[in-house]
Write an enzyme that holds these catalytic residues in place. Structure first.
Site, PDB file in Angstrom:
ATOM      1  N   ASN A 101      89.837  -2.826 -32.621  1.00 16.69           N
ATOM      2  CA  ASN A 101      88.750  -3.668 -32.804  1.00 16.69           C
ATOM      3  C   ASN A 101      87.416  -3.065 -33.068  1.00 16.69           C
ATOM      4  O   ASN A 101      87.133  -2.060 -32.350  1.00 16.69           O
ATOM      5  CB  ASN A 101      88.878  -4.528 -31.759  1.00 16.69           C
ATOM      6  N   ALA A 103      93.555   1.403 -29.391  1.00 20.74           N
ATOM      7  CA  ALA A 103      92.719   2.559 -29.561  1.00 20.74           C
ATOM      8  C   ALA A 103      92.260   3.004 -28.239  1.00 20.74           C
ATOM      9  O   ALA A 103      91.752   4.274 -28.231  1.00 20.74           O
ATOM     10  CB  ALA A 103      91.637   2.118 -30.629  1.00 20.74           C
ATOM     11  N   THR A 109      97.117  -3.423 -11.118  1.00 21.15           N
ATOM     12  CA  THR A 109      95.585  -2.714 -11.146  1.00 21.15           C
ATOM     13  C   THR A 109      95.158  -4.397 -10.443  1.00 21.15           C
ATOM     14  O   THR A 109      95.193  -5.282 -10.921  1.00 21.15           O
ATOM     15  CB  THR A 109      94.908  -2.404 -12.478  1.00 21.15           C
ATOM     16  N   GLY A 135      90.879  -1.181 -17.780  1.00 24.41           N
ATOM     17  CA  GLY A 135      92.203  -1.074 -17.721  1.00 24.41           C
ATOM     18  C   GLY A 135      92.914  -0.258 -18.722  1.00 24.41           C
ATOM     19  O   GLY A 135      94.042   0.573 -18.463  1.00 24.41           O
ATOM     20  N   ASP A 136      92.249  -0.232 -19.769  1.00 22.42           N
ATOM     21  CA  ASP A 136      92.760   0.722 -20.762  1.00 22.42           C
ATOM     22  C   ASP A 136      92.653   2.204 -20.407  1.00 22.42           C
ATOM     23  O   ASP A 136      93.557   3.033 -20.638  1.00 22.42           O
ATOM     24  CB  ASP A 136      92.112   0.531 -22.045  1.00 22.42           C
TER      25      ASP A 136
HETATM   26  O1  RIB Z   1      90.504  -4.042 -22.887  1.00 20.24           O
HETATM   27  C1  RIB Z   1      89.294  -4.210 -23.729  1.00 20.24           C
HETATM   28  C2  RIB Z   1      89.601  -4.501 -25.395  1.00 20.24           C
HETATM   29  O2  RIB Z   1      89.980  -5.642 -25.223  1.00 20.24           O
HETATM   30  C3  RIB Z   1      88.228  -4.534 -25.837  1.00 20.24           C
HETATM   31  O3  RIB Z   1      87.907  -2.993 -26.421  1.00 20.24           O
HETATM   32  C4  RIB Z   1      88.567  -5.570 -26.983  1.00 20.24           C
HETATM   33  O4  RIB Z   1      88.507  -4.821 -28.221  1.00 20.24           O
HETATM   34  C5  RIB Z   1      89.944  -6.170 -26.657  1.00 20.24           C
HETATM   35  O5  RIB Z   1      90.782  -5.978 -27.250  1.00 20.24           O
END
Ligand code: RIB
Length: 301
Positions: free
Chosen positions: A12, A43, A222, A253-254
């Site tokens: 995104n 990503a 988490t 979280g990512d």
């Molecule tokens: O987890 C965060 C992400 O969630 C953001 O970068 C946004 O693009 C959404 O997808």
């Protein structure tokens, strides 16, 4: 030998508005800044892993527009653009993100090219061998995620699933996963467990242990500033949150998921991988933006 990590997921363009308070319906408020950052859960997780030293292959899609070429260029700078396809006639995924003065966020996502995945995009899994790793989220078409999990299982690949945004996960899919990583909201929705008391750590350990016993996977929860709790083989792993100066929690979280799979792919056990992921995620909230705020290996050390 270092195991491969395959991440199939969303890309995104994040449009980020810093604002004191997130508006309620009907309310108009002045924001403070408008910024454009790379984003998308897939990503973000791929970048987190790659800059921490993971052997990552990222499969993603952008549209044939300006956001798409920006995102492809950005992913090329981290060495992740080889398997990113441009889809004609569709917009790149986008997210409008409000970040309030506590660093908390509210996000709306437009899927665009992220909903264009098909079975051919799973051919990458043919290249994997047992103990390689796959990491998936819920920002691409759901059937592809479920099919990827099935295919990965048949190859003996370790399956990490971060079901975000939350959906109720089909039981068949749960039983195929090795690790499912959720936040509080996702735990309630994905496993249909409403009204959990998230302050009761012993109660959380019981809930995760029951899930683990019933479906034979390791759940990882988490808890934002309160750290994490996880269960594997009847053992509970609990880590406190680290005290940091919070600017923006987007993508924390990512970062956690990307760091976790990186360590797991290098043969570290769950306890060690969780410690590392917790530190990486804590560092990620000290700057604005999602993957642009993620730490390198030496920073985490
Ligand atoms: O987890 C965060 C992400 O969630 C953001 O970068 C946004 O693009 C959404 O997808």
């Amino acid at each position: 030998m270092e195991n491969k990590i395959v991440i199939i997921g969303s890309i995104n363009q994040d449009v980020v508005i810093q604002i004191d308070k997130i508006p309620r319906p009907g309310e108009t408020l002045f924001g403070k800044t408008l910024s454009y950052f790379p984003g998308g859960k897939g990503a973000n997780q791929a970048v987190a892993s790659k800059i921490l030293g993971g052997n990552v292959i990222f499969v993603g899609k952008v549209g044939d527009d300006l956001f798409g070429s920006n995102m492809k260029e950005y992913l090329a700078t981290v060495g992740l653009s080889n398997r990113v396809q441009t889809e004609a006639g569709v917009s790149t995924g986008a997210a409008v993100i409000y970040v309030d003065k506590q660093g908390e966020n509210a996000i709306s996502v437009i899927s665009g090219a992220n909903s264009m995945f098909n079975e051919n995009d799973l051919s990458i899994l043919d290249e994997l061998i047992p103990d390689d790793v796959i990491l998936l989220q819920n920002e691409i078409n759901l059937q592809i995620i479920f099919d990827a999990i099935k295919k990965a299982k048949s190859k003996g690949v370790k399956i990490f699933y971060n079901p975000a945004p939350a959906i109720k996960i089909p039981e068949e899919t749960i039983t195929l996963c090795d690790y499912i990583i959720v936040n509080e909201h996702e735990l309630e929705v994905c496993f249909n467990l409403p009204d959990i008391d998230f302050k009761n750590i012993n109660g959380l350990a019981t809930i995760l242990s029951n899930l683990s016993r019933k479906y034979k996977f390791s759940p990882i929860l988490t808890l934002g500033a309160d750290g994490y709790i996880a269960v594997q083989d009847n053992k509970v792993y609990r880590g406190e949150g680290l005290k940091v100066c919070v600017i923006d929690t987007t993508g924390a979280g990512d970062c956690f998921c990307g760091a976790l799979v990186t360590f797991a792919s290098k043969g570290y056990d769950l306890q060690e991988s969780l410690l590392f992921a917790n530190k990486a995620a804590a560092l990620s909230v000290t700057k604005l933006g999602a993957s642009s705020s993620f730490p390198k290996f030496d920073d985490v050390k």
